[in-house]
Design a protein around this motif. Structure first.
Motif, PDB file in Angstrom:
ATOM      1  N   PRO A 318      46.265  36.279  53.924  1.00  0.00           N
ATOM      2  CA  PRO A 318      45.901  35.150  52.314  1.00  0.00           C
ATOM      3  C   PRO A 318      46.933  36.155  51.316  1.00  0.00           C
ATOM      4  CG  PRO A 318      44.349  36.515  52.586  1.00  0.00           C
ATOM      5  CD  PRO A 318      44.981  37.014  53.811  1.00  0.00           C
ATOM      6  N   ASP A 319      47.959  37.044  51.490  1.00  0.00           N
ATOM      7  CA  ASP A 319      48.291  37.791  50.867  1.00  0.00           C
ATOM      8  C   ASP A 319      49.275  37.343  49.734  1.00  0.00           C
ATOM      9  OD1 ASP A 319      47.203  40.264  51.704  1.00  0.00           O
ATOM     10  OD2 ASP A 319      48.740  40.890  52.763  1.00  0.00           O
ATOM     11  N   GLY A 320      49.906  36.482  50.040  1.00  0.00           N
ATOM     12  CA  GLY A 320      50.641  35.386  49.247  1.00  0.00           C
ATOM     13  C   GLY A 320      49.811  34.818  48.014  1.00  0.00           C
ATOM     14  N   ASP A 321      48.622  34.447  48.288  1.00  0.00           N
ATOM     15  CA  ASP A 321      47.822  33.805  47.433  1.00  0.00           C
ATOM     16  C   ASP A 321      47.167  35.182  46.354  1.00  0.00           C
ATOM     17  OD1 ASP A 321      48.062  31.313  47.892  1.00  0.00           O
ATOM     18  OD2 ASP A 321      45.968  31.135  49.113  1.00  0.00           O
ATOM     19  N   ARG A 322      46.828  36.155  47.200  1.00  0.00           N
ATOM     20  CA  ARG A 322      46.327  37.383  46.353  1.00  0.00           C
ATOM     21  C   ARG A 322      47.407  38.006  45.553  1.00  0.00           C
ATOM     22  NH1 ARG A 322      45.469  41.947  50.097  1.00  0.00           N
ATOM     23  NH2 ARG A 322      43.962  42.832  48.481  1.00  0.00           N
ATOM     24  N   LEU A 323      48.499  37.837  45.874  1.00  0.00           N
ATOM     25  CA  LEU A 323      49.745  38.709  45.274  1.00  0.00           C
ATOM     26  C   LEU A 323      49.785  37.676  43.902  1.00  0.00           C
ATOM     27  CD1 LEU A 323      51.572  40.730  45.184  1.00  0.00           C
ATOM     28  CD2 LEU A 323      53.106  39.457  46.442  1.00  0.00           C
ATOM     29  N   ARG A 324      49.929  36.239  44.026  1.00  0.00           N
ATOM     30  CA  ARG A 324      49.969  35.528  42.888  1.00  0.00           C
ATOM     31  C   ARG A 324      49.087  35.568  42.017  1.00  0.00           C
ATOM     32  NH1 ARG A 324      49.639  30.537  43.034  1.00  0.00           N
ATOM     33  NH2 ARG A 324      48.456  30.380  45.126  1.00  0.00           N
ATOM     34  N   ALA A 325      47.803  35.585  42.449  1.00  0.00           N
ATOM     35  CA  ALA A 325      46.663  35.609  41.519  1.00  0.00           C
ATOM     36  C   ALA A 325      46.815  36.961  40.695  1.00  0.00           C
ATOM     37  CB  ALA A 325      45.394  35.602  42.141  1.00  0.00           C
ATOM     38  N   TRP A 326      47.282  38.176  41.368  1.00  0.00           N
ATOM     39  CA  TRP A 326      47.294  39.548  40.719  1.00  0.00           C
ATOM     40  C   TRP A 326      48.437  39.507  39.500  1.00  0.00           C
ATOM     41  CZ3 TRP A 326      50.553  43.410  39.285  1.00  0.00           C
ATOM     42  CH2 TRP A 326      49.959  44.604  39.115  1.00  0.00           C
ATOM     43  N   ARG A 329      47.273  37.377  36.453  1.00  0.00           N
ATOM     44  CA  ARG A 329      46.002  37.877  35.765  1.00  0.00           C
ATOM     45  C   ARG A 329      46.525  39.253  35.068  1.00  0.00           C
ATOM     46  NH1 ARG A 329      42.676  38.487  40.032  1.00  0.00           N
ATOM     47  NH2 ARG A 329      43.215  40.715  40.088  1.00  0.00           N
ATOM     48  N   GLU A 330      47.030  40.223  35.890  1.00  0.00           N
ATOM     49  CA  GLU A 330      47.255  41.554  35.590  1.00  0.00           C
ATOM     50  C   GLU A 330      48.615  41.632  34.763  1.00  0.00           C
ATOM     51  OE1 GLU A 330      44.828  43.576  35.547  1.00  0.00           O
ATOM     52  OE2 GLU A 330      43.545  42.265  36.801  1.00  0.00           O
ATOM     53  N   ALA A 331      49.624  40.851  34.796  1.00  0.00           N
ATOM     54  CA  ALA A 331      50.909  40.975  34.511  1.00  0.00           C
ATOM     55  C   ALA A 331      51.327  39.882  33.484  1.00  0.00           C
ATOM     56  CB  ALA A 331      51.731  41.410  35.482  1.00  0.00           C
ATOM     57  N   GLY A 332      50.662  38.561  33.635  1.00  0.00           N
ATOM     58  CA  GLY A 332      51.513  37.449  33.003  1.00  0.00           C
ATOM     59  C   GLY A 332      52.556  36.999  33.756  1.00  0.00           C
ATOM     60  N   LEU A 333      52.668  37.171  34.910  1.00  0.00           N
ATOM     61  CA  LEU A 333      53.978  36.798  35.664  1.00  0.00           C
ATOM     62  C   LEU A 333      53.235  35.526  36.661  1.00  0.00           C
ATOM     63  CD1 LEU A 333      56.764  36.642  36.913  1.00  0.00           C
ATOM     64  CD2 LEU A 333      56.022  38.346  38.529  1.00  0.00           C
ATOM     65  N   THR A 334      53.704  34.128  36.520  1.00  0.00           N
ATOM     66  CA  THR A 334      53.430  33.080  37.247  1.00  0.00           C
ATOM     67  C   THR A 334      54.337  32.965  38.343  1.00  0.00           C
ATOM     68  OG1 THR A 334      51.957  32.244  35.496  1.00  0.00           O
ATOM     69  CG2 THR A 334      52.517  30.956  37.255  1.00  0.00           C
ATOM     70  N   LEU A 335      54.020  33.012  39.560  1.00  0.00           N
ATOM     71  CA  LEU A 335      54.804  32.850  40.803  1.00  0.00           C
ATOM     72  C   LEU A 335      54.561  31.502  41.311  1.00  0.00           C
ATOM     73  CD1 LEU A 335      54.547  36.433  42.336  1.00  0.00           C
ATOM     74  CD2 LEU A 335      56.606  35.506  41.198  1.00  0.00           C
ATOM     75  N   GLY A 336      55.570  30.877  42.267  1.00  0.00           N
ATOM     76  CA  GLY A 336      55.415  29.586  42.536  1.00  0.00           C
ATOM     77  C   GLY A 336      54.469  29.754  43.741  1.00  0.00           C
TER      78      GLY A 336
END
Ligand SMILES: *Cc1c(COP(=O)(O)O)cnc(C)c1O
Length: 402
Positions: A318-326, A329-336
């Motif tokens: 599930p690393d796509g979901d984990r990376l998007r969430a991180w 949350r941690e950097a103010g960057l929202t990925l698609g």
């Protein structure tokens, strides 16, 4: 600590990053819609809309999103009982085909999968098999935002011509316009649809349909056309309200005028396309470096088949979901999110995400986004090759490298 505080960066494939100048242009009292500035701005705005599509033909404006632009094209082009050929390279091609089918049109689909562009030879073969020329329109998505594949529009036109088939060519450029090169007249496109909120850097709310003289003539008998969707008064209004079938989208017009001014008259379309090409290469360089030591990959293997507006990625779920969430949350960057690649909510769906790089974007923003993704890969212990952010920096440092 809140490392995500500060200005957020929405790196999804639409709505895109909008210039503050566009937002400021919209921040004003309601203008008179019977005389004055909004009425007078239309001829130049229409000329700019033609220029961004590289056409000398017609354009109709609708208050709506991309789906509205699809609907507008569909109702003007088709009558129940017609046939269409839909070339599918992702979720958005399917969406357009479904809308056409809902009008009682028989849609033949050729699905090229989720990681490959349209093969023009298959298009030519399908049209040759249609001996009585029943297929009225070929539907093509220039860039399918779900897969980030970029299709060769001119090659599809050539395939239609090689088959000696009379079908019109209709192209969805909702994701690509203003980011990937598109030439309506040179490429023999009859209908093109786009919307305001992607490469055109304006809030969601305007849909556009460009149409050739040929499309106008051929569609004269469309049986399901209703007055609101009819493109004829919109392309040649005798009164101002006819541009929009009613009250003008006043503030969107101000925003769009500012955005097109920036794109066409300040930066220049060629320069903007080159910028998006460079930013895309920075993204790919980073992904390719990360991929050398892990599962992250661009969904489209060949660079020449990738869009300059959006990059779809694959990674072990599930690393796509984990990376998007991180990143959010941690950097103010929202990925698609991944779209149309796996059943939503299924474990596989966590193996897809997308980076939107359309709109008002420059090198520092994309380098920041890529370094943030690298930080997320490190923080989450996701296996990856080293040096992705540095590879992106080198791509930016050598803008003339392929
Ligand atoms: C975004 C998009 C659409 C849908 O546009 P909406 O504004 O969400 O209705 C359709 N086609 C493509 C290629 C897109 O990128």
């Amino acid at each position: 600590m809140h490392p995500g505080a500060g200005r957020p960066y929405l790196a999804i494939p639409g709505p895109s990053v909008m210039p503050d100048r566009v937002l400021r242009a919209m921040h004003r009292p309601a203008p008179n819609i019977y005389a004055g500035e909004v009425v007078e701005m239309m001829p130049a705005l229409v000329a700019d809309l033609r220029a961004v599509a590289r056409t000398r033909q017609h354009v109709a404006i609708y208050i709506g999103n991309g789906h509205a632009a699809w609907e507008a094209a569909n109702t003007n082009l088709f009558s129940p009982g017609d046939r269409a050929l839909s070339l599918i390279t992702g979720r958005f091609g399917e969406g357009w085909a479904a809308g056409v089918e809902a009008l009682g049109v028989a849609v033949d689909r050729i699905d090229f999968g989720r990681s490959a562009p349209v093969d023009p030879d298959r298009v030519e073969a399908a049209l040759r098999a249609d001996r009585d020329g029943a297929i009225r329109v070929v539907l093509l998505t220039h860039v399918d935002t779900a897969t980030s594949v970029r299709n060769d529009v001119a090659a599809v036109r050539a395939a239609i011509d090689a088959a000696g088939h009379p079908a019109l060519l209709a192209v969805d450029c909702i994701a690509s316009l203003g980011c990937d090169d598109f030439r309506m007249d040179d490429w023999g496109v009859d209908v093109m649809v786009a919307a305001s909120q992607k490469g055109l850097m304006t809030p969601p709310g305007l849909g556009f349909v460009w149409l050739s003289e040929r499309a106008l003539v051929r569609s004269a008998d469309a049986a399901r056309r209703t007055p609101y969707w009819d493109w004829r008064p919109r392309i040649a209004p005798t009164e101002f309200w006819q541009y929009f079938g009613g009250t003008a989208p006043t503030h969107h017009l101000y925003g769009l005028r500012e955005a097109l001014g920036m794109l066409l008259h300040e930066e220049g379309l060629d320069a903007a396309l080159a910028r998006h090409g460079l930013l895309a290469r920075a993204v790919w360089a980073a992904v390719e470096a990360w991929g050398a030591g892990g599962s992250l990959r661009c969904n489209i293997a060949a660079r020449a088949q990738r869009s300059h507006a959006v990059t779809a990625l694959r990674i072990a779920p599930p690393d796509g979901d984990r990376l998007r969430a991180w990143c959010e949350r941690e950097a103010g960057l929202t990925l698609g999110i991944g779209l149309g690649m796996a059943t939503p909510g299924s474990p596989e769906a966590g193996g897809f995400f997308r980076i939107g790089h359309m709109g008002h974007l420059n090198a520092q923003m994309i380098l920041g986004a890529l370094a943030t993704i690298e930080a997320g890969l490190i923080a989450l212990d996701i296996p990856h090759g080293a040096g992705g952010a540095a590879a992106a920096a080198r791509a930016i440092a050598h803008p003339d490298a392929p």
